[in-house]
Design a protein around this motif. Sequence first.
Motif, PDB file in Angstrom:
ATOM      1  N   LEU A  10       0.850  -1.558  -0.271  1.00 29.56           N
ATOM      2  CA  LEU A  10      -0.255   0.088  -0.322  1.00 29.56           C
ATOM      3  C   LEU A  10       0.430   1.291   0.373  1.00 29.56           C
ATOM      4  N   ALA A  11       0.873   2.589  -0.815  1.00 32.86           N
ATOM      5  CA  ALA A  11       0.847   3.920  -0.835  1.00 32.86           C
ATOM      6  C   ALA A  11       0.011   4.641  -0.133  1.00 32.86           C
ATOM      7  N   VAL A  12       0.842   6.013   0.484  1.00 30.50           N
ATOM      8  CA  VAL A  12      -0.510   6.962   0.735  1.00 30.50           C
ATOM      9  C   VAL A  12      -0.220   8.055  -0.143  1.00 30.50           C
ATOM     10  N   LEU A  13      -0.910   8.705  -0.352  1.00 30.52           N
ATOM     11  CA  LEU A  13      -0.436   9.684  -1.395  1.00 30.52           C
ATOM     12  C   LEU A  13      -1.114  11.006  -0.937  1.00 30.52           C
ATOM     13  N   VAL A  14      -0.988  12.050  -1.004  1.00 31.69           N
ATOM     14  CA  VAL A  14      -0.953  13.319  -0.230  1.00 31.69           C
ATOM     15  C   VAL A  14      -1.242  14.591  -0.975  1.00 31.69           C
ATOM     16  N   LYS A  15      -1.700  15.537  -0.166  1.00 30.31           N
ATOM     17  CA  LYS A  15      -1.152  17.191  -1.223  1.00 30.31           C
ATOM     18  C   LYS A  15      -0.376  17.575  -0.903  1.00 30.31           C
ATOM     19  N   LEU A  55      -1.664   4.079  -7.422  1.00 31.45           N
ATOM     20  CA  LEU A  55      -0.914   5.389  -6.720  1.00 31.45           C
ATOM     21  C   LEU A  55       0.220   5.930  -7.994  1.00 31.45           C
ATOM     22  N   GLU A  56       1.148   5.614  -7.653  1.00 32.54           N
ATOM     23  CA  GLU A  56       2.348   5.778  -9.055  1.00 32.54           C
ATOM     24  C   GLU A  56       1.661   5.753 -10.119  1.00 32.54           C
ATOM     25  N   GLN A  74       1.672  19.459  -6.991  1.00 30.91           N
ATOM     26  CA  GLN A  74       1.393  19.511  -5.623  1.00 30.91           C
ATOM     27  C   GLN A  74       0.828  17.658  -5.345  1.00 30.91           C
ATOM     28  N   LEU A  75       0.882  16.648  -5.949  1.00 25.81           N
ATOM     29  CA  LEU A  75       0.530  15.459  -4.802  1.00 25.81           C
ATOM     30  C   LEU A  75       2.211  14.943  -4.610  1.00 25.81           C
ATOM     31  N   GLU A  76       1.945  14.016  -3.989  1.00 22.30           N
ATOM     32  CA  GLU A  76       2.982  13.404  -3.952  1.00 22.30           C
ATOM     33  C   GLU A  76       2.407  11.573  -2.493  1.00 22.30           C
ATOM     34  N   LEU A  77       3.810  11.151  -3.141  1.00 18.13           N
ATOM     35  CA  LEU A  77       3.493   9.842  -2.722  1.00 18.13           C
ATOM     36  C   LEU A  77       4.729   9.648  -0.869  1.00 18.13           C
ATOM     37  N   VAL A  78       3.611   9.677   0.285  1.00 18.52           N
ATOM     38  CA  VAL A  78       4.888   9.515   1.256  1.00 18.52           C
ATOM     39  C   VAL A  78       5.606   8.106   2.362  1.00 18.52           C
ATOM     40  N   LEU A  79       4.506   7.316   1.792  1.00 17.92           N
ATOM     41  CA  LEU A  79       4.345   5.957   2.190  1.00 17.92           C
ATOM     42  C   LEU A  79       5.178   4.981   0.941  1.00 17.92           C
TER      43      LEU A  79
END
Length: 381
Positions: free
Chosen positions: A131-136, A317-318, A328-333
């Motif tokens: 899993l991954a986390v996407l944030v603004k 998500l990738e 403005q979006l990026e994967l943090v985990l």
Amino acid sequence: MSRHQPQRKGVLQAALALGVLLLAWLLLIVPLAGQPGAAAPPPVLRVGVLSGSAPCSDHRGNRWSGSAVELWNRLAIEESLPFIFEPRDSARSLLAAAAAGEVDVGVGCLNVTPERIGRYRFSLPFQEMGLAVLVKRDRLELGQAVLRSLLAPDLLRLLGGYLVAIGLVSGLLWVVEGPQRLRDGQGHRRGFAKVFQILATGPGTNTIASTTRGHGLVIVSYLVRIVTASLLVSYITINVVQEPRASGVRPIRSLQELAGQRVAARPGSVSSATLERLNATGMAEPITVVPLPRVEQALQLLAEDRADAVLADDQQLEYLLRHSGNRQLELVLRNQQSESQAFVLSPQLDRATEARIDHAISRLKQQGVVAALRREAMNKS
């Protein structure tokens, strides 16, 4: 000749013809019906496909696409398995359809979790994913994080230590070379400042030393400068570049730090179950789970501030981030809770067909086809 003789002759001819037909039927038609080679064609498999899960499986322009779909197509062609596709809008509905026998095979990047193993029947896994986390990314918060990193005590101590070390070397050089020569017609303060500036920056060091000890001190200043520069580069790379970028709206270094945030996840997915499990641990601030019908709708949820983060399959998500063009979006985990992914099978599916599916998956993995299909799907816009 009796008048009844032609009639008897006609009856005999008719009986003879009927006997020939009966004999032909017994010799030809009946044996052919009982031959093993006249077996019925294989049944058409009902294949459920998870929609809205690019790059694994998606339906666009009246066509199914994605790495899992292409893998099934390749497998079915090689094994001569006729099939028809039936769409399913969530992993939960696809798993339920397979368990109920509504579909024979469920195609998608379905995680083989410990909870699912006892309830559903899976094929041989074809890949592993987490899993991954996407944030603004918040630009103001990012700038503040960079400023905090630049003013961190560790960085200030490193810079202070460098200046103190250069100051000590400058003082020793001042004594060894003699103030009269190093002043160069200037006052003591300005002359010492010039020596300090040359040793600290580098240019001009070949002009301030004339003795052996002096040259040794210049070399010491060079080593101090090189070591400090390496430490500064490492510190800035880790704490000023990577750490603030991985902070998003607020620092997220583990799934537990999603506490108190609004996190979007697909209903019935592993992501949704993970968030529910985190809430069940008794977090001080529970996570608000926001329904996510399709992964591509994550962009809209984040842009409209209806969610603080999105939890989904790393690959999905990738793919979304790569093809959205949204900086403005990026994967943090990344790669959280890595698990195997496979097709789900109906309990009514015969064992021979299951074995053919598993053998084909194993063969295609060994040949590198599965990895190639995944790369191809990730690169498609």
